[in-house]
Scaffold this motif. Sequence first.
Motif, PDB file in Angstrom:
ATOM      1  N   PHE A 159      -9.010 -12.783   9.661  1.00 49.91           N
ATOM      2  CA  PHE A 159      -9.236 -11.369   9.347  1.00 49.91           C
ATOM      3  C   PHE A 159      -7.898 -10.662   9.087  1.00 49.91           C
ATOM      4  N   VAL A 160      -6.929 -10.953   9.956  1.00 51.86           N
ATOM      5  CA  VAL A 160      -5.603 -10.332   9.817  1.00 51.86           C
ATOM      6  C   VAL A 160      -4.948 -10.799   8.524  1.00 51.86           C
ATOM      7  N   GLN A 161      -4.999 -12.104   8.298  1.00 52.91           N
ATOM      8  CA  GLN A 161      -4.330 -12.662   7.117  1.00 52.91           C
ATOM      9  C   GLN A 161      -4.934 -12.105   5.820  1.00 52.91           C
ATOM     10  N   THR A 162      -6.256 -11.958   5.808  1.00 51.30           N
ATOM     11  CA  THR A 162      -6.933 -11.483   4.600  1.00 51.30           C
ATOM     12  C   THR A 162      -6.497 -10.058   4.240  1.00 51.30           C
ATOM     13  N   HIS A 163      -6.337  -9.223   5.243  1.00 52.98           N
ATOM     14  CA  HIS A 163      -6.150  -7.799   4.970  1.00 52.98           C
ATOM     15  C   HIS A 163      -4.737  -7.278   5.222  1.00 52.98           C
ATOM     16  N   LEU A 164      -3.867  -8.131   5.767  1.00 50.20           N
ATOM     17  CA  LEU A 164      -2.569  -7.631   6.243  1.00 50.20           C
ATOM     18  C   LEU A 164      -1.735  -6.964   5.139  1.00 50.20           C
ATOM     19  N   ARG A 165      -1.595  -7.651   4.031  1.00 52.61           N
ATOM     20  CA  ARG A 165      -0.738  -7.128   2.953  1.00 52.61           C
ATOM     21  C   ARG A 165      -1.281  -5.807   2.401  1.00 52.61           C
ATOM     22  N   ARG A 166      -2.570  -5.762   2.184  1.00 50.15           N
ATOM     23  CA  ARG A 166      -3.185  -4.558   1.624  1.00 50.15           C
ATOM     24  C   ARG A 166      -2.983  -3.358   2.566  1.00 50.15           C
ATOM     25  N   VAL A 167      -3.243  -3.601   3.846  1.00 49.94           N
ATOM     26  CA  VAL A 167      -3.112  -2.516   4.829  1.00 49.94           C
ATOM     27  C   VAL A 167      -1.653  -2.072   4.951  1.00 49.94           C
ATOM     28  N   PHE A 168      -0.760  -3.059   4.956  1.00 49.62           N
ATOM     29  CA  PHE A 168       0.673  -2.722   5.041  1.00 49.62           C
ATOM     30  C   PHE A 168       1.073  -1.830   3.867  1.00 49.62           C
ATOM     31  N   LEU A 169       0.612  -2.187   2.664  1.00 54.93           N
ATOM     32  CA  LEU A 169       0.996  -1.412   1.477  1.00 54.93           C
ATOM     33  C   LEU A 169       0.410   0.002   1.501  1.00 54.93           C
ATOM     34  N   ILE A 170      -0.826   0.124   1.942  1.00 54.06           N
ATOM     35  CA  ILE A 170      -1.424   1.476   2.033  1.00 54.06           C
ATOM     36  C   ILE A 170      -0.553   2.342   2.940  1.00 54.06           C
ATOM     37  N   ILE A 171      -0.254   1.791   4.112  1.00 57.16           N
ATOM     38  CA  ILE A 171       0.497   2.571   5.101  1.00 57.16           C
ATOM     39  C   ILE A 171       1.921   2.837   4.601  1.00 57.16           C
ATOM     40  N   TYR A 172       2.510   1.816   3.995  1.00 62.20           N
ATOM     41  CA  TYR A 172       3.883   1.995   3.493  1.00 62.20           C
ATOM     42  C   TYR A 172       3.950   3.122   2.467  1.00 62.20           C
ATOM     43  N   ARG A 173       2.958   3.165   1.561  1.00 68.96           N
ATOM     44  CA  ARG A 173       2.973   4.215   0.533  1.00 68.96           C
ATOM     45  C   ARG A 173       2.788   5.597   1.158  1.00 68.96           C
ATOM     46  N   ILE A 174       2.123   5.652   2.276  1.00 65.14           N
ATOM     47  CA  ILE A 174       1.895   6.956   2.917  1.00 65.14           C
ATOM     48  C   ILE A 174       3.119   7.389   3.737  1.00 65.14           C
ATOM     49  N   VAL A 175       3.694   6.456   4.488  1.00 63.23           N
ATOM     50  CA  VAL A 175       4.797   6.864   5.382  1.00 63.23           C
ATOM     51  C   VAL A 175       6.177   6.657   4.754  1.00 63.23           C
ATOM     52  N   GLY A 176       6.279   5.735   3.788  1.00 67.89           N
ATOM     53  CA  GLY A 176       7.517   5.598   3.021  1.00 67.89           C
ATOM     54  C   GLY A 176       8.641   4.842   3.688  1.00 67.89           C
ATOM     55  N   ASP A 177       8.368   4.148   4.758  1.00 68.81           N
ATOM     56  CA  ASP A 177       9.429   3.415   5.437  1.00 68.81           C
ATOM     57  C   ASP A 177       8.874   2.066   5.909  1.00 68.81           C
ATOM     58  N   VAL A 178       9.627   1.005   5.623  1.00 67.41           N
ATOM     59  CA  VAL A 178       9.137  -0.349   5.913  1.00 67.41           C
ATOM     60  C   VAL A 178       8.936  -0.562   7.419  1.00 67.41           C
ATOM     61  N   ALA A 179       9.919  -0.123   8.207  1.00 67.41           N
ATOM     62  CA  ALA A 179       9.823  -0.358   9.661  1.00 67.41           C
ATOM     63  C   ALA A 179       8.659   0.419  10.270  1.00 67.41           C
ATOM     64  N   ASP A 180       8.496   1.676   9.848  1.00 67.06           N
ATOM     65  CA  ASP A 180       7.369   2.471  10.350  1.00 67.06           C
ATOM     66  C   ASP A 180       6.044   1.852   9.902  1.00 67.06           C
ATOM     67  N   ALA A 181       6.022   1.413   8.630  1.00 70.59           N
ATOM     68  CA  ALA A 181       4.790   0.807   8.109  1.00 70.59           C
ATOM     69  C   ALA A 181       4.444  -0.455   8.889  1.00 70.59           C
ATOM     70  N   GLN A 182       5.450  -1.203   9.260  1.00 71.85           N
ATOM     71  CA  GLN A 182       5.202  -2.423  10.043  1.00 71.85           C
ATOM     72  C   GLN A 182       4.561  -2.067  11.392  1.00 71.85           C
ATOM     73  N   ASP A 183       5.166  -1.113  12.091  1.00 72.26           N
ATOM     74  CA  ASP A 183       4.630  -0.709  13.402  1.00 72.26           C
ATOM     75  C   ASP A 183       3.195  -0.195  13.274  1.00 72.26           C
ATOM     76  N   LEU A 184       2.982   0.651  12.261  1.00 74.21           N
ATOM     77  CA  LEU A 184       1.663   1.273  12.118  1.00 74.21           C
ATOM     78  C   LEU A 184       0.608   0.258  11.675  1.00 74.21           C
ATOM     79  N   THR A 185       1.028  -0.717  10.878  1.00 80.28           N
ATOM     80  CA  THR A 185       0.088  -1.767  10.461  1.00 80.28           C
ATOM     81  C   THR A 185      -0.372  -2.556  11.682  1.00 80.28           C
TER      82      THR A 185
END
Lengths: 186, 223
Positions: A24-50
Amino acid sequence: MSDSPHLDLQWQGSTSEQARQNEFVQTHLRRVFLIIYRIVGDVADAQDLTQEAFIKALQRQDQLKDLEKAAHWLSRIATNTALDFLRRRGRYAATGIDTLYDAPASSSSEFDDPEARVLRREQHNRLSSILACLTPRERMALVLRDVEGLPAEEVAERMSCGTATVRSHIANARIKFKRLLGRTRR
Amino acid sequence: MKHLTQTQIALHAGGDLPLFESLYARLHLRRCARCRQQFAAFAALRAETAETAQELPPGVDWQSLEMEMRANIRLGLTAGAIVDQAFSSGPDPEPEELETKAPEPEPAHIPVRRLNWSLSSPWLPGAAVLGSLTVVVVLVWLLSYPPISHAPGRYAQAPGSTVMTAQNAGLELRHGGGALTLLPPAAEHASLSVDLGAGARAEYVDVETGQMTIHQVFYGDDE
């Protein structure tokens, strides 16, 4: 894959259950990371939030009955997590954009055409810079509508506001985007 | 001729205008080259944004980021499950009680889990059954696999192979002359376990802060 359309990902230490969770994680990880990254604009924050979004999702997986709805449900948790983060912090972090200029090339892109790589990096930096100039709600509306492709009504529901307000955010974001893009390309 | 506003064109480019406004905009665009040009620019911008946003930021090594995130998610789920377990096992014990149950210097048995159940706990019958079953399983296991080291908390696969030890002083891996030890943090309470299917694991909970530290050493053959 299970014959059942239901997810059964309860954490109880079972290897097969963990394997399903991992899938489940592997299937959706990249997509979710990108959504969050585009919203927060920072890789480290996006990682934590993902990570936070997935942990929340898997801890509440009893609410998830339908595999087909899993992606949608997870996106909702991801955007809510990102929105909460922006509310807590109150502003958009543009610090990640500067670091991207100096970031070393990833190993996977080493064999790419250097010109294409430079062009991609420029596009990314432009997108990130422009997103950073939008208000959090404009950015959220734009990402959900134009990147995620959600209808305006659903964007309104996610952002807990009316459809007219969302349309206003989307229009403002697109107009600003066009104006700023024109400037950066000059 | 009255032109469409920027807002109308921006919304129409994404199909976000209400029905009647959308019909009006469509009719207008057929007749107005200037608005049509604006519309095309908004539509192209929208497509470019969507495409660029699907790509990873430059400089991000996805493989290592993915691995790190997956490990952290697993850790978070594990920590959450342990916290749930701690809360569902009854009220918090008094600090003195915990101090008396602080880890002893001797190595822990296999498997060891310290659970703070009082005599009046409703879990007691279940715990008794579980304890009995554990004893039976451990006995069967000891009788079935004589090559395995009988030292508490220790699992040896074969002579000369890697030895994994779980004890209150930490988790230790020994191979040949070398050893790798994961030392415990300064925690009041520890729970140690050795799972023959997954490896050795130590959970440390700081009684004062509630902070939890988990050390897990996995082993297994690569497939």
